[in-house]
Design an enzyme around this catalytic site. Structure first.
Site, mmCIF file in Angstrom:
data_model
loop_
_atom_site.group_PDB
_atom_site.id
_atom_site.type_symbol
_atom_site.label_atom_id
_atom_site.label_comp_id
_atom_site.label_asym_id
_atom_site.label_seq_id
_atom_site.Cartn_x
_atom_site.Cartn_y
_atom_site.Cartn_z
ATOM 1 N N LYS A 118 0.835 -1.208 0.000
ATOM 2 C CA LYS A 118 0.000 0.000 0.000
ATOM 3 C C LYS A 118 0.862 1.248 0.000
ATOM 4 O O LYS A 118 0.575 2.208 -0.692
ATOM 5 C CB LYS A 118 -0.919 0.009 1.222
ATOM 6 C CG LYS A 118 -2.205 -0.729 0.955
ATOM 7 C CD LYS A 118 -3.380 -0.201 1.754
ATOM 8 C CE LYS A 118 -4.592 -1.073 1.476
ATOM 9 N NZ LYS A 118 -5.286 -1.508 2.676
ATOM 10 N N LYS A 134 -7.480 -9.878 -14.017
ATOM 11 C CA LYS A 134 -8.328 -10.108 -12.855
ATOM 12 C C LYS A 134 -9.338 -8.966 -12.706
ATOM 13 O O LYS A 134 -8.973 -7.800 -12.840
ATOM 14 C CB LYS A 134 -7.415 -10.165 -11.617
ATOM 15 C CG LYS A 134 -8.106 -10.383 -10.304
ATOM 16 C CD LYS A 134 -7.040 -10.366 -9.196
ATOM 17 C CE LYS A 134 -7.583 -9.858 -7.920
ATOM 18 N NZ LYS A 134 -8.053 -10.519 -6.884
ATOM 19 N N LYS A 174 -11.949 -3.134 -9.491
ATOM 20 C CA LYS A 174 -12.484 -1.807 -9.781
ATOM 21 C C LYS A 174 -11.366 -0.869 -10.241
ATOM 22 O O LYS A 174 -11.609 0.045 -11.008
ATOM 23 C CB LYS A 174 -13.234 -1.239 -8.577
ATOM 24 C CG LYS A 174 -12.374 -0.992 -7.367
ATOM 25 C CD LYS A 174 -13.175 -0.317 -6.272
ATOM 26 C CE LYS A 174 -12.295 0.092 -5.110
ATOM 27 N NZ LYS A 174 -11.605 -1.013 -4.451
#
Ligand code: TRP
Ligand code: SF4
Length: 323
Positions: A114, A194, A197
């Protein structure tokens, strides 16, 4: 009868798509019959990456809860609630944080990912504590089973470590939780990658049948198959791969032999998906037309969850001499 207590959650960082439905939600719907189950929308977790978009978090929180129910979670069988409605999660998060060495958090792979992905020059205390908050979500319900994707396994490992450490200091309070993996293969998106969003390649539960048809029509197929009679190569075709995850890829030979064309194939896929999603979308529309119904269900779910969370906190406060 019940196999124990089960809990899972999803972050309201966007609308839910087919991958979320088949990879997680559909499985939850089965599990609600086997366990005493708790399912929640992790809106505090979404703050770690969307602090500047809290209105969106609010909108997605309702949308995700709506998708939970539309997919078949039954508030009479399980508790469906919103994380921030149970303040006890935050109290336990604070207490667990005292028993969590920073080194453990720095080693969590999702933390480094992240940090790199978001190009953050500084990392918030909250982002670093993400897995501690997740541990509190799980431990406060003394959950035995936690259905999650592969990517969440390090978080479960950390949950067990924190729970063990806490038990060692304060006595046996938390059971050991176990991850429940689904064998479901990743859902391929419109472009063959894959479904996600962030790739802009998803079919959403809340899409209309027409939107689904338009999306499927735009899908990537075998570029060498210009006409129906051209021999196709289904292995690299996103339409084929999506149908395959549903065990519906029986056009394999017809594609290779030039007996079926992409237009027809896409029609089949769109029809199949719209059939699959029709009852879910219908329940979704109904809930959207009666927002007060959703409020009621989430309030009742929070009530159920709070009862368990409060009882655990009473026990923990006593063990820690905070009573
Ligand atoms: N971290 C999970 C995810 O992104 C969401 C989550 C938050 C969760 N708390 C949880 C999942 C507790 C299972 C149990 O998918
Ligand atoms: Fe893909 Fe179907 Fe076209 Fe074959 S016929 S390339 S499987 S869309």
């Amino acid at each position: 009868m019940s196999k124990g207590r089960l809990l899972s959650g999803m972050q309201p960082t966007g609308m839910l798509h087919l991958g979320n439905l088949e990879g997680a939600l559909a499985n939850w719907v089965k599990l609600q019959d086997e366990y005493e189950a708790f399912f929640f929308v992790a809106n505090w977790h979404a703050l770690t990456t969307m602090l500047d978009r809290t209105e969106e978090i609010k909108r997605y929180t309702r949308a995700v809860a709506t998708d939970f129910l539309a997919a078949g979670l039954d508030p009479n069988k399980c508790a469906v609630f919103v994380q921030s409605d149970i303040k006890e999660h935050a109290e336990l998060h604070l207490l667990l944080s005292m028993a969590t060495p920073i080194g453990w958090l720095e080693r969590v792979p999702t933390f480094k990912e992240k940090q790199e992905q978001l190009h953050l020059e500084t990392v918030s205390y909250g982002l670093m504590g993400y897995p501690v908050l997740m541990s509190s979500d799980i431990l406060i319900y003394k959950a035995n089973a936690v259905p999650v994707g592969q990517d969440q396994l390090p978080h479960l490992e950390l949950t067990r470590e924190i729970g063990r450490r806490f038990n060692y200091i304060f006595g046996d309070i938390f059971p050991e939780c176990e991850g429940l993996m689904t064998e479901y293969a990743a859902m391929p998106g419109l472009d063959g990658r894959k479904m996600s969003k962030s790739y802009n390649n998803a079919i959403y539960i809340a899409d209309t049948a027409e939107e689904t048809e338009t999306k499927v029509r735009s899908m990537y197929t075998d570029p060498l198959k210009m006409r129906k009679t051209d021999p196709g190569h289904p292995a690299g075709c996103a339409v084929y791969n999506l149908l395959k995850t549903y065990g519906r890829a029986d056009m394999h030979e017809d594609c290779e032999a030039g007996r079926i064309g992409c237009v027809e194939c896409k029609k089949r896929l769109a029809a199949f998906l719209n059939d699959r999603l029709a009852p879910i979308r219908e329940r979704r529309m109904e809930l959207e037309q009666h927002p007060e119904k959703l409020d009621e269900i989430l309030a009742a779910g929070a009530e159920k969850a709070r009862k368990v969370a409060r009882a655990t906190m009473v026990e923990i406060r006593a063990a820690m001499h905070l009573d």
